[in-house]
Scaffold this motif. Sequence first.
Motif, PDB file in Angstrom:
ATOM      1  N   SER A 150       0.830  -1.311   0.085  1.00  0.00           N
ATOM      2  CA  SER A 150      -0.191   0.043   0.065  1.00  0.00           C
ATOM      3  C   SER A 150       0.935   1.226   0.069  1.00  0.00           C
ATOM      4  O   SER A 150       0.447   2.383  -0.321  1.00  0.00           O
ATOM      5  CB  SER A 150      -0.961  -0.148   1.218  1.00  0.00           C
ATOM      6  N   GLN A 154      -0.471   4.221  -2.857  1.00  0.00           N
ATOM      7  CA  GLN A 154      -1.403   4.838  -2.323  1.00  0.00           C
ATOM      8  C   GLN A 154      -0.994   6.051  -1.416  1.00  0.00           C
ATOM      9  O   GLN A 154      -1.906   6.888  -1.326  1.00  0.00           O
ATOM     10  CB  GLN A 154      -2.161   3.880  -1.524  1.00  0.00           C
ATOM     11  N   PHE A 165      -4.501   8.060  -1.967  1.00  0.00           N
ATOM     12  CA  PHE A 165      -5.684   7.402  -1.589  1.00  0.00           C
ATOM     13  C   PHE A 165      -6.781   8.482  -0.884  1.00  0.00           C
ATOM     14  O   PHE A 165      -7.989   8.349  -0.872  1.00  0.00           O
ATOM     15  CB  PHE A 165      -5.463   6.487  -0.030  1.00  0.00           C
TER      16      PHE A 165
END
Lengths: 272, 272
Positions: A150, A154, A165
């Motif tokens: 992630s 992100q 994100f």
Amino acid sequence: MNKSQLVEQIRQKQSYLCVGLDPSLEKIPSHLLKEKDPVFAFNKVIIDETLDFAVAYKPNTAFYEALGPSGWESLEKTLEYLPSSVLKIADAKRGDIGNTSTLYAKAFFETLKADAITVAPYMGKDSVAPFLEFEGKWVILLALTSNTGSLDFQLFQDTSGTQLFEEVLKKSQTWGTVDNLMYVVGATRGEKIADVRKIIPDHFLLVPGVGAQGGSLQDVAKYGMNDNVGLLVNSSRGILYASSGVDFGKAARNEAHKLQEEMEQSLQEYGR
Amino acid sequence: MNKSQLVEQIRQKQSYLCVGLDPSLEKIPSHLLKEKDPVFAFNKVIIDETLDFAVAYKPNTAFYEALGPSGWESLEKTLEYLPSSVLKIADAKRGDIGNTSTLYAKAFFETLKADAITVAPYMGKDSVAPFLEFEGKWVILLALTSNTGSLDFQLFQDTSGTQLFEEVLKKSQTWGTVDNLMYVVGATRGEKIADVRKIIPDHFLLVPGVGAQGGSLQDVAKYGMNDNVGLLVNSSRGILYASSGVDFGKAARNEAHKLQEEMEQSLQEYGR
């Protein structure tokens, strides 16, 4: 299942537990392998034993696809077996150009009768919107996931300091509503949940990563709970494989119960 | 199928055509609907008729999943029917946390025996790497897609001017090699292909969006071709539904042949 029904179930069971139905033939108790459909036999026991403590179930499609067409049948039976009092989430992480996403939506919402599907945002609005056109169904969009990967994209940051994100949360809000759109936000990024709540105070969050992946339920509740609870916290391995013996159902029940009790406490502490 | 075998097939057929096997029951000729497996019956004719002109075939899994377990069987039969001289691409756009991606990899590479799978990059390295561990198999990572939604996040730009799709190209290069990693780059962004080639001069690109979606084959060849051709250009609807009558096979053959001739010309003009 709509939002008020989900919130009602949470209040009633004093639990926002989602059970991840991710059965693999290598891990399920060996006495089940002689069953005609070991995967469904396993899921059935897990569902029966945890139903008092869970408001949502989330089969991850990878575990079924790995078994070929018979796996797809086990998935179909599992979703059929789940009662309408729980949210049925197909954890499929799909997303494709418009007409293709419509087909995925039909596959999961109509053929498999799931209530919700997880969707990947990379391809943008026209890959997500087709799922949102299905009345009474939910999209659960990946925002901040719980894995180490992630961090790769992100958190990619634009000139104004917005991270990818956050951009996903901001833009996608206009595609759906709090009644048909939730977000995946990993528990392993506890402190980040506060940042998420600044952008989407009212949406439900589906939170993986508690348990095996190391996230803290208390942090999730502290930073993530809103007026309508707004949380579904997933546990898979911790419940499914609490025992590898014939008592796996009871062991799963105990683990689910423990989580429910923790959740009940957090609802008293942080619930409004 | 490895890279040199693929390049050899392209040189031999003077074509870098990939046929998208995206059959829907509403669109395939009605006389096929009485077949036991209409989807496979349709695919079989399309494959037979286009094999002289195509080096790759790409079933998009959405079209099969929409049909439930029987669709999964049609997909299995289709991949089995394709000869080993073509690259078999499962257009699945999967991607999940590590152990789950491994299951998807098994589903597509082992159970279904595909050579390649399309993967979404949003979840980062540990969602992609498991696919790259399978010897002789390919990951085709989404970079810049052909849909309008690609503008939503793929062009998100950091302080140094790097756009998200460029960051995906840069980072992911280190995860695999030119022998097991390709990228999806849409033809509808013709001029962008030159930017892509600055970052990854040597990787193969899978290019959708020619035909129905409006991209130009000449632009793709001009900006995208490299020393080893480095291109697979996909066409789906233009070939599959060239005719809705009993002559659909011949009509598909003609369309594929036309594309092959255009590709042959571009290989002479831009090939090295």
